[in-house]
Design an enzyme around this catalytic site. Structure first.
Site, PDB file in Angstrom:
ATOM      1  N   CYS A   1       2.507   1.744  -4.879  1.00 29.71           N
ATOM      2  CA  CYS A   1       2.305   0.305  -4.697  1.00 29.71           C
ATOM      3  C   CYS A   1       1.896  -0.365  -6.012  1.00 29.71           C
ATOM      4  O   CYS A   1       2.184  -1.548  -6.222  1.00 29.71           O
ATOM      5  CB  CYS A   1       1.295   0.017  -3.585  1.00 29.71           C
TER       6      CYS A   1
ATOM      7  N   ILE B   1      -4.067   4.575   0.684  1.00 34.83           N
ATOM      8  CA  ILE B   1      -4.520   4.870   2.047  1.00 34.83           C
ATOM      9  C   ILE B   1      -5.655   5.881   2.034  1.00 34.83           C
ATOM     10  O   ILE B   1      -6.634   5.747   2.780  1.00 34.83           O
ATOM     11  CB  ILE B   1      -3.349   5.409   2.889  1.00 34.83           C
TER      12      ILE B   1
ATOM     13  N   PHE C   1       0.841  -1.194   0.000  1.00 33.52           N
ATOM     14  CA  PHE C   1       0.000   0.000   0.000  1.00 33.52           C
ATOM     15  C   PHE C   1       0.876   1.244   0.000  1.00 33.52           C
ATOM     16  O   PHE C   1       2.069   1.195   0.316  1.00 33.52           O
ATOM     17  CB  PHE C   1      -0.940   0.009   1.214  1.00 33.52           C
ATOM     18  N   CYS C   2       0.273   2.365  -0.362  1.00 31.75           N
ATOM     19  CA  CYS C   2       0.949   3.663  -0.363  1.00 31.75           C
ATOM     20  C   CYS C   2      -0.111   4.743  -0.200  1.00 31.75           C
ATOM     21  O   CYS C   2      -1.280   4.434   0.038  1.00 31.75           O
ATOM     22  CB  CYS C   2       1.760   3.858  -1.645  1.00 31.75           C
ATOM     23  N   THR C   3       0.255   5.995  -0.332  1.00 29.04           N
ATOM     24  CA  THR C   3      -0.669   7.088  -0.033  1.00 29.04           C
ATOM     25  C   THR C   3      -1.885   7.100  -0.948  1.00 29.04           C
ATOM     26  O   THR C   3      -3.026   7.121  -0.485  1.00 29.04           O
ATOM     27  CB  THR C   3       0.048   8.444  -0.145  1.00 29.04           C
TER      28      THR C   3
END
EC number: 1.14.-.-
Length: 313
Positions: free
Chosen positions: A184, A206, A177-179
């Site tokens: 990702c 996220i 996952f990433c912002t």
């Protein structure tokens, strides 16, 4: 009543062979709609975070989606009371998020997208290796329960970290996952190329998870770092309590700002004893410019350099 400013994080991996020629009309579309912020375009796609009025953001998205290649461009929204950006820019790049590995192309190969509503079930599986693909200063603010922190300082370090710590023959299921989803997604393309078979990534990142998953069901802990002057957002996507040190770019908490080593715009507990004299002088000069601009009720003339050069949503 003053309408809140809409902040839109958007990206799409799509082949844009004419990306150089897109720069000027895209910049004009941003100006015409009163948009602030930075968009990166490359042959592999588009990425960035922008802000403006409701009508302005809708106008920019309509302009983008008028191009058949971007009709389904991904975007997430949040709101704030003050303009988080000072400038309007479109930058040409080799990559819209820099991994630095030749041949990695999410337009050709990508992992399995996981909707926010299905994310909790996936990461609750004990066989799933959960990796946070963001940088160390972002992870320090908040992350998912049980996530591995690679402790990278840039996305370029991610491939070496994976090679040194994980084996496709051992780690059968990987979730990342990433912002906002872009890092990702690219990381999933890289890992598939390295032989990892089951690779999953959080669709929309996220920010989409915080938007769609109720707080009483969340597996998220802390705030989420964002690449604008808000610095962080809470689970309800309201602006968090963090500031950012202009000298070392590290997010600083309320507790950090109470430290004797914190001087607004100049130093913080994370860097006060490691700053070079050149950096310290530069920070002092920049802070003077900021305070002067505020006194004149003007935008800061050179902008806050909030690690935005990466714009790695």
């Amino acid at each position: 009543m003053t309408q809140p400013i809409v902040v839109a994080a958007l990206y799409k991996f799509v082949t844009l062979e004419d990306y150089v020629n897109l720069r000027e009309p895209l910049l004009q579309a941003m100006v015409d709609n009163g948009i602030k912020g930075t968009l990166l375009i490359a042959e592999e796609g588009i990425n960035g975070t922008v802000s403006g009025s409701r009508e302005g953001i809708d106008g920019l998205l309509a302009w983008l989606r008028n191009d058949p290649r971007m009709v389904d461009i991904d975007h997430k929204e949040s709101y704030c009371d003050e303009q988080p950006f000072y400038r309007t820019k479109v930058k040409l790049k080799k990559e819209i998020v820099t991994l630095g590995v030749e041949g990695v192309d999410p337009n050709k190969k990508v992992g399995t997208y996981v909707e926010p509503k299905d994310w909790n079930a996936l990461i609750s599986d004990p066989e799933v290796l959960l990796i946070d693909t963001r940088n160390d200063y972002e992870v320090s603010i908040g992350t998912f329960e049980g996530a591995i922190d690679p402790k990278t300082t840039s996305f370029r370090e991610f491939p070496d970290y994976i090679k040194e710590h994980f084996d496709p023959a051992v780690h059968k299921k990987v979730a990342m996952f990433c912002t906002g989803g872009i890092r990702c997604e690219k990381a999933s393309s890289y890992m598939l190329g390295e032989g990892f078979e089951e690779v999953y990534h959080l669709k929309g990142g996220i920010l989409k998870y915080l938007e769609e998953v109720p707080q009483e069901e969340t597996k998220w802990q802390g705030d989420c770092f964002v690449f604008d002057n808000r610095v962080t957002v809470r689970h309800d996507l309201s602006e968090g309590d963090y500031d950012q040190c202009h000298a070392c770019r590290t997010p600083v908490s309320v507790e950090d700002r109470a430290s004797e080593h914190y001087v607004a715009g100049i130093s913080c507990p994370h860097c006060w004893d490691t700053l070079s004299e050149k950096t310290r002088r530069s920070a002092i000069d920049r802070q003077k410019q900021i305070e002067l601009a505020k006194a004149r009720n003007m935008p800061h003339p050179i902008g806050y350099n909030y690690k935005q050069a990466s714009t790695e949503a």
